[in-house]
Design a protein around this motif. Structure first.
Motif, PDB file in Angstrom:
ATOM      1  N   ASP A   1      18.974  18.971  32.607  1.00  0.00           N
ATOM      2  CA  ASP A   1      19.905  19.791  31.842  1.00  0.00           C
ATOM      3  C   ASP A   1      21.071  18.920  31.417  1.00  0.00           C
ATOM      4  OD1 ASP A   1      20.845  22.084  30.623  1.00  0.00           O
ATOM      5  OD2 ASP A   1      21.305  23.142  32.482  1.00  0.00           O
TER       6      ASP A   1
ATOM      7  N   GLY B   1      22.796  22.336  26.813  1.00  0.00           N
ATOM      8  CA  GLY B   1      21.348  22.526  26.884  1.00  0.00           C
ATOM      9  C   GLY B   1      20.543  21.320  26.428  1.00  0.00           C
ATOM     10  N   ILE B   2      19.257  21.394  26.692  1.00  0.00           N
ATOM     11  CA  ILE B   2      18.296  20.328  26.410  1.00  0.00           C
ATOM     12  C   ILE B   2      17.450  20.723  25.205  1.00  0.00           C
ATOM     13  CG2 ILE B   2      16.187  19.258  27.341  1.00  0.00           C
ATOM     14  CD1 ILE B   2      18.596  18.206  28.689  1.00  0.00           C
TER      15      ILE B   2
ATOM     16  N   CYS C   1      14.047  15.544  25.710  1.00  0.00           N
ATOM     17  CA  CYS C   1      12.875  15.413  26.587  1.00  0.00           C
ATOM     18  C   CYS C   1      12.078  14.151  26.258  1.00  0.00           C
ATOM     19  CB  CYS C   1      11.980  16.651  26.486  1.00  0.00           C
ATOM     20  SG  CYS C   1      12.735  18.129  27.212  1.00  0.00           S
TER      21      CYS C   1
ATOM     22  N   SER D   1      13.296  21.488  30.238  1.00  0.00           N
ATOM     23  CA  SER D   1      14.532  22.225  30.492  1.00  0.00           C
ATOM     24  C   SER D   1      14.289  23.128  31.696  1.00  0.00           C
ATOM     25  CB  SER D   1      14.856  23.075  29.262  1.00  0.00           C
ATOM     26  OG  SER D   1      15.620  24.192  29.599  1.00  0.00           O
TER      27      SER D   1
ATOM     28  N   ARG E   1      17.245  29.182  35.409  1.00  0.00           N
ATOM     29  CA  ARG E   1      17.287  27.912  36.137  1.00  0.00           C
ATOM     30  C   ARG E   1      17.671  28.117  37.597  1.00  0.00           C
ATOM     31  NH1 ARG E   1      21.661  23.436  35.199  1.00  0.00           N
ATOM     32  NH2 ARG E   1      21.336  23.179  37.407  1.00  0.00           N
TER      33      ARG E   1
END
Length: 141
Positions: free
Chosen positions: A34, A38-39, A44, A69, A74
């Motif tokens: 993370d 945000g991702i 990635c 993510s 989460r």
């Protein structure tokens, strides 16, 4: 050892390691990351390429690497996670029951000196972080 290596590497890249899963006898390595805001897919790809090279250099045996993510729900594991998501609704499970209950859902009000304050139905509960089994954000849909 693997978790510490990944955590320090990702921190250097500006990311936070949320969780590491090793499945199928270590052949599948899942890394949840993370960052503030945000991702995305590009993150990635960058992380995956970097970690693939790192794992070869460190001679860590794996078959497949997945970078993802942590999702809307989460997991919360470190004290820093709880501080970051203060004011959010979370769902948690205690290792040792409190007043006969293990599962709680409420608003995370505060974390201080290893004590989490959770507001559940208007009551403020003091829960020890060391007694938490699992904790997750409740997604806002």
């Amino acid at each position: 050892m693997l978790e510490e290596l990944l955590e320090s590497t990702l921190e250097g890249l500006g990311y936070e390691l949320v969780e590491v899963e090793q499945l199928a006898r270590g052949k599948l390595l899942r890394v949840f990351v993370d960052k503030e805001g945000g991702i995305n897919v590009d993150d990635c790809v960058v992380i995956s390429n970097h970690l693939s090279r790192l794992l070869v250099v460190e001679n860590i045996d794996y078959g497949r690497l997945e970078v993802s993510s942590p999702g809307l729900d989460r997991s919360l594991r470190k004290e820093a996670d709880f501080l970051r998501f203060k004011g959010e609704t979370i769902k948690l499970k205690l290792r040792v029951p409190l007043q006969g209950q293990r599962n709680f859902t409420g608003v995370l009000r505060e974390v201080n000196d290893g004590i989490l304050k959770l507001e559940v139905e208007g009551r403020l509960l003091d829960l020890e972080l060391s007694n938490l089994g699992k904790a997750r954000l409740v997604p806002k849909l």
